[in-house]
Each structure stands twice: as structure tokens, then as C-alpha cells.
Enzyme design. Structure first.
Site, short mmCIF file in Angstrom:
data_model
loop_
_atom_site.label_atom_id
_atom_site.label_comp_id
_atom_site.label_asym_id
_atom_site.label_seq_id
_atom_site.Cartn_x
_atom_site.Cartn_y
_atom_site.Cartn_z
CE LYS A 1 -4.39 -1.82 1.22
NZ LYS A 1 -5.67 -1.71 1.89
CE LYS B 1 -5.58 -8.25 -1.30
NZ LYS B 1 -6.49 -8.16 -0.20
CE LYS C 1 -13.41 -4.10 -0.40
NZ LYS C 1 -12.90 -3.85 0.93
N1 AQP Z 1 -8.46 -11.81 -2.98
C1 AQP Z 1 -8.86 -12.29 -1.81
N2 AQP Z 1 -9.04 -13.63 -1.66
C2 AQP Z 1 -9.47 -14.14 -0.47
N3 AQP Z 1 -9.75 -13.37 0.61
C3 AQP Z 1 -9.60 -12.03 0.51
N4 AQP Z 1 -9.80 -11.01 1.37
C4 AQP Z 1 -9.49 -9.84 0.76
N5 AQP Z 1 -9.08 -10.07 -0.50
C5 AQP Z 1 -9.14 -11.42 -0.69
C6 AQP Z 1 -10.31 -11.18 2.73
O1 AQP Z 1 -11.48 -10.37 2.87
C7 AQP Z 1 -11.60 -9.95 4.23
C8 AQP Z 1 -11.93 -8.48 4.27
O2 AQP Z 1 -10.76 -7.78 3.93
P1 AQP Z 1 -10.63 -6.23 3.81
O3 AQP Z 1 -11.85 -5.51 4.10
O4 AQP Z 1 -9.38 -5.83 4.52
O5 AQP Z 1 -10.47 -6.19 2.28
P2 AQP Z 1 -9.25 -5.69 1.56
O6 AQP Z 1 -8.09 -6.60 1.80
O7 AQP Z 1 -9.10 -4.27 1.84
O8 AQP Z 1 -9.80 -5.91 0.14
P3 AQP Z 1 -9.10 -5.36 -1.05
O9 AQP Z 1 -10.03 -5.57 -2.14
O10 AQP Z 1 -7.75 -5.95 -1.20
O11 AQP Z 1 -9.02 -3.81 -0.73
P4 AQP Z 1 -8.00 -2.80 -1.27
O12 AQP Z 1 -7.99 -2.95 -2.74
O13 AQP Z 1 -8.56 -1.50 -0.80
O14 AQP Z 1 -6.68 -3.13 -0.63
C9 AQP Z 1 -10.29 -10.31 4.92
O15 AQP Z 1 -10.49 -11.45 5.72
C10 AQP Z 1 -9.36 -10.64 3.78
O16 AQP Z 1 -8.42 -11.63 4.14
#
Ligand code: AQP
Length: 337
Positions: free
Chosen positions: A118, A200, A203
Site C-alpha cells: 500500500k 490478489k 477493490k
Molecule cells: N483476494 C482475496 N481472496 C481471499 N480473501 C480475501 N480477502 C481480501 N481479498 C481477498 C479477505 O477479505 C476480508 C476483508 O478484507 P478487507 O476488508 O481488509 O479487504 P481488503 O483486503 O481491503 O480488500 P481489497 O479488495 O484488497 O481492498 P483494497 O484494494 O482496498 O486493498 C479479509 O479477511 C481478507 O483476508
């Protein structure tokens, strides 16, 4: 997942209200949470304090909180059976994170993969909240004295840090926190982008064709799946190192159908990628139909969402208060009540 002891074990986990939930959030996390609510005392958070570690618009954050709660409920998190809480409404998360920060080595935070990723993405707006994120996450978990934390594989490193901090606090002061166990599903723990299957699903991916949202309409889901990146071979075989795209689609199919990779390989032996992708699209569309319908119903009912979050946040606050008065006593803070 049985929990036969009389006192139910405590589950705590959360997601950030930063947009729609994608298939990775669903298969790696939220779908499994729904399966735990009968057997565990569950606290499922919407962690808005984490969401402000990257640039954001306050009005969008509020909208996203409502939307996240509607999606949680649509995925089966019944607020009568579990506690859906909003992190910023429960006082104590930030207090405990400060205390944990004072025993957390700086180097441990600088080594976190999510921070490094990040930090690269947000070079011009890099703030210390992003570095401190895992300490707040440790606080979110330990403040409920959770036994189990269901997460996707990307959160493994943060859970390790949480366990280290709990151990260190217990050794420094006296036994206080349980050492929480991660619960990472066998399939769906790491869903990859359909367009760049080495990263992965996320969003914030700049290529949104790689991300399937649980509220996407069927035609959108199908279009994204049919244009998923594969390889020049034409054999449906599970091999993430040389066939990352196909293996990812197989992982998605396995997570929905509970079929093994060998069963999927047999089913599609001699068939082309077009047939396979079309079958994956059918499975995903069918698997999300109920979630999509419920989301349409819940997302327009603001008062239902507000009462769910109020009830859950009050229950969370009661548990947090007990834990925090114990923590304050242990670290030598005074209470004149
Ligand atoms: N790609 C993934 N595969 C499996 N599990 C995933 N999680 C996130 N991405 C994957 C799981 O979702 C839960 C919520 O996580 P979060 O709200 O922290 O989501 P995030 O990681 O912020 O999602 P993004 O899409 O990766 O956000 P950005 O793009 O903003 O960084 C957790 O249990 C996580 O493990």
C-alpha cells in the site's frame, strides 16, 4: 465447525467499508463467517477506522458503511444471531491499539507485506496510520478476547503479529489475552484477479475487469469471467505456477461446488477453455443469486441497517468495556469510579 463446549467460543473478524465486497472477500471471508454464527459467539466488524488510512471522501465512507452492512446481511450474517458492529462506535479499539503499539517493535510493522504494497500505491499520501494498521487490527481482535479469527490468506501475517503482541502483553504484564487462532478456508482463501492472476483480487485494482463484485449483475459477471486471462495451452489443469488464470477459475469453481480439482479436471477433459469459463460463470451467477436478491432488499432499508448496527455495537461495547478495564488495571492506569 462444531463448538460443543457449553460456553461458546468467540469469533471476531471484520472488513473495511471501502466499496463493494468482491468474490475474494466473499469466498475467503464473509461466506465462512455466515457458517459460524450458529456455533460461536460472533463479532463481525465494519472497520471504518482502518478505511481512513488511505485517501477517502467522508460522505462516501458513510454510504459505504450502510452498504457494507447490507452486504453482510445479504451474505447470511443475521443480526439476530451475531453482533454486527461499527468499529468507530465502539470505544476502546483505539485505546488498546495505543497500548499495544507501545510494546510493538517498529521493525515488525515495516516488514508487513500489506504496508509495503500500500505504501507503493499511495506514495504521495503515505501516512503513519497505514504503518500502524496491523496494531489497530491486533487491538480489534484482542479486545474481544477472540478464540478464532476467520480471514483470507492475505491477513495471515497480521494475525501472526496479533498473536505475538498478545503473547508479549501476557509476558510483560500477566496472562490477559487468549492467543487467537486464524481460520483460513481450504478453498477460496486467495482469489486472484481475473486479469492479472499473479495479484490478489482487490477493490482498488486499476483494471476492474479483474474483480467480480458480489452485487454485479449476471451479465457483468459472465462478461468478466469469459474475458479472464488464461494461457496458450487448452487443458483445464490445476497448476498455479504455470497456469495461474485457469487455476484461479478452478479455485472459484471448487469453492462454490465443493468439487475437488481432480473432479473438475475430469469433468472438463477434452473440452476447451470457452466451455470451462462458461461453466464457471454459471456456478458464480447461481452461487451469488440469493446474495444479490437479498442485497437489493436490505440496501434500501436504512432503519433495518441502523438497528442492526446499534444492537451489535452495544453488545460489542459491553464486551470491550470488561476487557479494557482489565487491561487498564494491568498496565497501571487509574480508575476513580
Ligand atoms: N483476494 C482475496 N481472496 C481471499 N480473501 C480475501 N480477502 C481480501 N481479498 C481477498 C479477505 O477479505 C476480508 C476483508 O478484507 P478487507 O476488508 O481488509 O479487504 P481488503 O483486503 O481491503 O480488500 P481489497 O479488495 O484488497 O481492498 P483494497 O484494494 O482496498 O486493498 C479479509 O479477511 C481478507 O483476508
Amino acid at each position: 465447525m462444531e463448538n460443543s463446549t457449553e460456553q461458546k467460543k468467540v469469533v471476531m473478524t471484520a472488513a473495511q467499508p471501502t466499496g463493494k465486497l468482491h468474490l475474494g472477500n466473499y469466498l475467503g471471508a464473509v461466506k465462512n463467517w455466515g457458517e459460524m454464527i450458529e456455533n460461536y459467539e460472533c463479532y463481525f466488524g465494519i472497520v471504518d477506522m482502518h478505511a481512513i488510512t488511505v485517501p477517502y471522501v467522508p460522505a462516501d465512507l458513510k454510504r459505504n458503511v450502510y452498504d457494507c452492512a447490507a452486504q453482510y446481511m445479504a451474505c447470511g450474517l443475521n443480526p439476530e444471531k451475531c453482533n454486527l458492529f461499527l468499529q468507530s462506535m465502539v470505544k476502546g479499539h483505539a485505546d488498546l491499539s495505543w497500548i499495544l503499539g507501545c510494546i510493538c517493535p517498529l521493525g515488525a510493522l515495516e516488514r508487513m507485506t500489506q504496508y509495503k504494497d500500500k505504501a507503493k500505491k499511495h506514495k504521495e499520501a503515505l501516512n503513519s496510520g497505514l504503518l500502524y494498521y496491523p496494531v489497530l487490527m491486533a487491538s480489534d481482535i484482542l479486545i474481544y478476547n477472540a478464540d478464532l479469527v476467520p480471514v483470507g490468506e492475505d491477513q495471515k501475517q497480521h494475525i501472526e503479529l496479533t498473536r505475538d503482541l498478545a503473547q508479549k502483553f501476557n509476558n510483560t504484564y500477566s496472562p490477559t489475552f487468549k492467543i487467537p487462532e486464524p481460520y483460513i478456508p481450504k478453498t477460496g482463501a486467495r482469489i486472484m484477479s481475473l486479469q492479472s492472476p499473479e495479484s490478489k483480487m482487490s477493490k482498488s485494482d486499476t483494471n476492474q475487469n479483474g474483480t467480480l463484485y458480489i452485487t454485479d449483475e449476471p451479465n457483468v459477471l459472465r462478461k468478466k469471467i469469459m474475458s479472464a486471462v488464461t494461457d496458450s495451452d487448452s487443458c483445464v489443469r490445476f497448476d498455479p505456477s504455470t497456469k495461474a488464470g485457469i487455476s484461479n477459475l478452478m479455485g472459484i469453481m471448487a469453492a462454490f461446488t465443493k468439487k475437488t480439482y481432480a473432479e473438475i479436471e475430469n469433468e472438463f477433459a477434452g473440452k476447451g477453455y470457452g466451455d470451462f469459463k462458461s461453466a464457471v460463470a454459471d456456478v458464480v451467477i447461481e452461487g451469488l443469486a440469493d446474495v444479490r436478491a437479498k442485497y437489493k432488499e436490505f440496501s434500501t432499508d436504512k432503519s433495518l441497517i441502523e438497528s442492526a448496527l446499534k444492537k451489535g455495537s452495544m453488545a460489542a461495547q459491553r464486551r470491550v468495556n470488561k476487557m479494557m478495564s482489565k487491561v487498564y488495571r494491568k498496565v497501571g492506569f487509574m480508575n476513580f469510579e
